[in-house]
Scaffold this motif. Structure first.
Motif, PDB file in Angstrom:
ATOM      1  N   GLN A   1       0.823  -1.204   0.000  1.00  0.00           N
ATOM      2  CA  GLN A   1       0.000   0.000   0.000  1.00  0.00           C
ATOM      3  C   GLN A   1       0.858   1.254   0.000  1.00  0.00           C
ATOM      4  OE1 GLN A   1      -2.231  -2.270   3.320  1.00  0.00           O
ATOM      5  NE2 GLN A   1      -3.548  -0.503   2.906  1.00  0.00           N
ATOM      6  N   ASN A   2       0.264   2.351  -0.436  1.00  0.00           N
ATOM      7  CA  ASN A   2       1.008   3.604  -0.580  1.00  0.00           C
ATOM      8  C   ASN A   2       1.663   4.066   0.710  1.00  0.00           C
ATOM      9  OD1 ASN A   2       0.470   3.966  -3.354  1.00  0.00           O
ATOM     10  ND2 ASN A   2      -1.516   4.891  -2.913  1.00  0.00           N
ATOM     11  N   ASP A   3       0.973   3.927   1.837  1.00  0.00           N
ATOM     12  CA  ASP A   3       1.534   4.431   3.088  1.00  0.00           C
ATOM     13  C   ASP A   3       2.774   3.668   3.530  1.00  0.00           C
ATOM     14  OD1 ASP A   3       0.209   6.740   3.716  1.00  0.00           O
ATOM     15  OD2 ASP A   3      -1.284   5.788   5.013  1.00  0.00           O
ATOM     16  N   PHE A   4       2.989   2.467   3.001  1.00  0.00           N
ATOM     17  CA  PHE A   4       4.168   1.693   3.350  1.00  0.00           C
ATOM     18  C   PHE A   4       5.301   1.849   2.331  1.00  0.00           C
ATOM     19  CE2 PHE A   4       0.806  -1.072   5.443  1.00  0.00           C
ATOM     20  CZ  PHE A   4       1.048  -0.566   6.705  1.00  0.00           C
ATOM     21  N   CYS A   5       5.069   2.687   1.330  1.00  0.00           N
ATOM     22  CA  CYS A   5       6.067   2.914   0.295  1.00  0.00           C
ATOM     23  C   CYS A   5       6.663   4.311   0.452  1.00  0.00           C
ATOM     24  CB  CYS A   5       5.426   2.753  -1.081  1.00  0.00           C
ATOM     25  SG  CYS A   5       4.941   1.033  -1.431  1.00  0.00           S
TER      26      CYS A   5
ATOM     27  N   GLY B   1      10.328   0.155  -0.254  1.00  0.00           N
ATOM     28  CA  GLY B   1       9.113  -0.650  -0.311  1.00  0.00           C
ATOM     29  C   GLY B   1       8.544  -0.764  -1.707  1.00  0.00           C
ATOM     30  N   ASP B   2       8.672   0.299  -2.491  1.00  0.00           N
ATOM     31  CA  ASP B   2       8.148   0.277  -3.857  1.00  0.00           C
ATOM     32  C   ASP B   2       9.021  -0.533  -4.811  1.00  0.00           C
ATOM     33  OD1 ASP B   2      10.206   2.115  -3.653  1.00  0.00           O
ATOM     34  OD2 ASP B   2       9.268   3.592  -4.976  1.00  0.00           O
ATOM     35  N   ALA B   3      10.253  -0.794  -4.413  1.00  0.00           N
ATOM     36  CA  ALA B   3      11.184  -1.498  -5.301  1.00  0.00           C
ATOM     37  C   ALA B   3      10.751  -2.932  -5.580  1.00  0.00           C
ATOM     38  CB  ALA B   3      12.587  -1.487  -4.699  1.00  0.00           C
ATOM     39  N   ILE B   4       9.932  -3.503  -4.707  1.00  0.00           N
ATOM     40  CA  ILE B   4       9.523  -4.892  -4.898  1.00  0.00           C
ATOM     41  C   ILE B   4       8.328  -5.035  -5.823  1.00  0.00           C
ATOM     42  CG2 ILE B   4      10.428  -5.545  -2.626  1.00  0.00           C
ATOM     43  CD1 ILE B   4       7.498  -5.735  -1.654  1.00  0.00           C
TER      44      ILE B   4
ATOM     45  N   GLY C   1      -3.476   6.841   1.076  1.00  0.00           N
ATOM     46  CA  GLY C   1      -2.410   6.053   1.688  1.00  0.00           C
ATOM     47  C   GLY C   1      -2.773   4.600   1.866  1.00  0.00           C
ATOM     48  N   ALA C   2      -4.056   4.313   2.030  1.00  0.00           N
ATOM     49  CA  ALA C   2      -4.498   2.931   2.202  1.00  0.00           C
ATOM     50  C   ALA C   2      -4.637   2.191   0.881  1.00  0.00           C
ATOM     51  CB  ALA C   2      -5.831   2.903   2.946  1.00  0.00           C
ATOM     52  N   ALA C   3      -4.608   2.930  -0.234  1.00  0.00           N
ATOM     53  CA  ALA C   3      -4.755   2.296  -1.541  1.00  0.00           C
ATOM     54  C   ALA C   3      -3.509   1.482  -1.882  1.00  0.00           C
ATOM     55  CB  ALA C   3      -4.980   3.361  -2.609  1.00  0.00           C
ATOM     56  N   PHE C   4      -3.691   0.497  -2.731  1.00  0.00           N
ATOM     57  CA  PHE C   4      -2.548  -0.284  -3.203  1.00  0.00           C
ATOM     58  C   PHE C   4      -1.638   0.591  -4.061  1.00  0.00           C
ATOM     59  CE2 PHE C   4      -5.763  -3.739  -2.659  1.00  0.00           C
ATOM     60  CZ  PHE C   4      -5.097  -4.416  -1.652  1.00  0.00           C
ATOM     61  N   HIS C   5      -0.354   0.249  -4.070  1.00  0.00           N
ATOM     62  CA  HIS C   5       0.593   0.982  -4.903  1.00  0.00           C
ATOM     63  C   HIS C   5       0.078   0.986  -6.351  1.00  0.00           C
ATOM     64  CE1 HIS C   5       4.252   1.966  -7.112  1.00  0.00           C
ATOM     65  NE2 HIS C   5       4.738   2.446  -5.974  1.00  0.00           N
ATOM     66  N   PRO C   6       0.106   2.132  -7.017  1.00  0.00           N
ATOM     67  CA  PRO C   6      -0.511   2.216  -8.343  1.00  0.00           C
ATOM     68  C   PRO C   6       0.125   1.319  -9.391  1.00  0.00           C
ATOM     69  CG  PRO C   6       0.725   4.218  -7.836  1.00  0.00           C
ATOM     70  CD  PRO C   6       0.631   3.429  -6.568  1.00  0.00           C
ATOM     71  N   ALA C   7       1.373   0.907  -9.187  1.00  0.00           N
ATOM     72  CA  ALA C   7       2.026   0.030 -10.156  1.00  0.00           C
ATOM     73  C   ALA C   7       1.763  -1.448  -9.897  1.00  0.00           C
ATOM     74  CB  ALA C   7       3.532   0.289 -10.168  1.00  0.00           C
ATOM     75  N   LEU C   8       1.083  -1.764  -8.799  1.00  0.00           N
ATOM     76  CA  LEU C   8       0.752  -3.158  -8.529  1.00  0.00           C
ATOM     77  C   LEU C   8      -0.240  -3.627  -9.585  1.00  0.00           C
ATOM     78  CD1 LEU C   8       1.224  -5.482  -6.487  1.00  0.00           C
ATOM     79  CD2 LEU C   8      -0.850  -4.718  -5.312  1.00  0.00           C
TER      80      LEU C   8
ATOM     81  N   LEU D   1       1.246 -21.715   0.687  1.00  0.00           N
ATOM     82  CA  LEU D   1       1.203 -20.270   0.555  1.00  0.00           C
ATOM     83  C   LEU D   1       2.603 -19.706   0.419  1.00  0.00           C
ATOM     84  CD1 LEU D   1      -1.323 -19.536   3.458  1.00  0.00           C
ATOM     85  CD2 LEU D   1      -1.846 -20.124   1.075  1.00  0.00           C
ATOM     86  N   PHE D   2       2.766 -18.835  -0.551  1.00  0.00           N
ATOM     87  CA  PHE D   2       4.011 -18.093  -0.746  1.00  0.00           C
ATOM     88  C   PHE D   2       3.734 -16.636  -0.395  1.00  0.00           C
ATOM     89  CE2 PHE D   2       4.359 -21.842  -3.292  1.00  0.00           C
ATOM     90  CZ  PHE D   2       5.704 -22.190  -3.281  1.00  0.00           C
ATOM     91  N   LEU D   3       4.506 -16.082   0.533  1.00  0.00           N
ATOM     92  CA  LEU D   3       4.243 -14.739   1.038  1.00  0.00           C
ATOM     93  C   LEU D   3       5.292 -13.753   0.558  1.00  0.00           C
ATOM     94  CD1 LEU D   3       3.019 -16.828   3.280  1.00  0.00           C
ATOM     95  CD2 LEU D   3       2.718 -14.740   4.598  1.00  0.00           C
ATOM     96  N   CYS D   4       4.819 -12.552   0.236  1.00  0.00           N
ATOM     97  CA  CYS D   4       5.696 -11.452  -0.130  1.00  0.00           C
ATOM     98  C   CYS D   4       5.017 -10.160   0.307  1.00  0.00           C
ATOM     99  CB  CYS D   4       5.966 -11.437  -1.634  1.00  0.00           C
ATOM    100  SG  CYS D   4       4.489 -11.273  -2.654  1.00  0.00           S
ATOM    101  N   GLY D   5       5.743  -9.046   0.266  1.00  0.00           N
ATOM    102  CA  GLY D   5       5.132  -7.758   0.573  1.00  0.00           C
ATOM    103  C   GLY D   5       5.772  -7.026   1.724  1.00  0.00           C
ATOM    104  N   LEU D   6       4.959  -6.247   2.426  1.00  0.00           N
ATOM    105  CA  LEU D   6       5.428  -5.316   3.449  1.00  0.00           C
ATOM    106  C   LEU D   6       4.652  -5.504   4.746  1.00  0.00           C
ATOM    107  CD1 LEU D   6       5.489  -2.158   1.134  1.00  0.00           C
ATOM    108  CD2 LEU D   6       7.403  -3.679   1.649  1.00  0.00           C
ATOM    109  N   ALA D   7       5.318  -5.468   5.828  1.00  0.00           N
ATOM    110  CA  ALA D   7       6.758  -5.420   5.958  1.00  0.00           C
ATOM    111  C   ALA D   7       7.241  -6.783   6.446  1.00  0.00           C
ATOM    112  CB  ALA D   7       7.190  -4.329   6.940  1.00  0.00           C
TER     113      ALA D   7
END
Length: 212
Positions: A17-21, A31-34, A95-102, A148-154
């Motif tokens: 999400q945007n607030d974590f990037c 955070g956005d690099a992933i 800020g709660a929205a998903f990163h726009p490039a996701l 389950l394979f997990l990825c993301g933040l944090a």
């Protein structure tokens, strides 16, 4: 080591999400690099689940909710020790929205967590009182999704607790380490690595899934 996804596998993308990037209220370094890597991983899976931090005003995790407290201090609450954070992922905010490039249009479920004002929720499975279920385990079982394979933040908070709780609930959980980034509080990454070892949660690289 090449891992081939199975029909009973799911990619669980945690709080991208945007607030974590970078530029967000609770930014995780790089955070956005992933995001491109997560998009590439998503194309390897038939089943993708997204989680979304979704806090109300005056959430228990906000330092501003507690007089004379600052972000990253801790307090004791009914369910244990609570780290206090800057206000983040407010319901309906940009800020709660998903990163726009996701770019995971085939995601089958968006699971919102942390929406109860008096309980924080790092894990995608169980809120921080260790009693209130999010419903994700039931969803996965009904869909016969078992690995389950997990990825993301944090990495050292929501990925950590989601992986360990998923494992405790009977799912095979695997963390794609380079498709995560940590908050990196003092000792938090070392504690996370130790917790994964104790819980027998393996950590892999994205190349284990993307190399063919």
């Amino acid at each position: 080591m090449l891992i081939l996804p199975h029909p009973t596998d799911a990619l669980l993308v945690i709080d991208l999400q945007n607030d974590f990037c970078p530029g967000g209220a609770l930014a995780v370094a790089d955070g956005d690099a992933i995001v491109p890597l997560v998009n590439a991983l998503g194309r390897r899976f038939d089943h993708v689940v997204l989680t979304q931090d979704w806090h109300p005003l005056r959430h228990i995790s906000y330092a501003t909710t507690h007089p004379n407290k600052r972000p990253y201090e801790t307090i004791e609450v009914a369910y244990g020790t609570q780290t206090l954070w800057p206000e983040h992922c407010l319901q309906g905010s940009s800020g709660a929205a998903f990163h726009p490039a996701l770019d995971l249009p085939h995601a089958e479920l968006i699971l919102r967590k942390g929406f109860r004002r008096d309980i924080d929720s790092y894990s995608a499975f169980v809120e921080d009182d260790h009693a209130t279920a999010t419903g994700l385990a039931g969803y996965l079982r009904e869909r016969n999704l078992t690995r389950l394979f997990l990825c993301g933040l944090a990495y050292d908070f929501c990925v950590r607790y989601s992986a360990i709780d998923g494992k405790a609930l009977g799912f095979e959980t695997i963390v794609i380490e380079d498709a995560c980034r940590p908050v990196n509080l003092p000792e938090s990454v070392d504690a996370t690595n130790a917790a994964f070892t104790t819980a027998s949660v393996p950590r892999i690289r994205s190349t284990d899934l993307l190399t063919s």
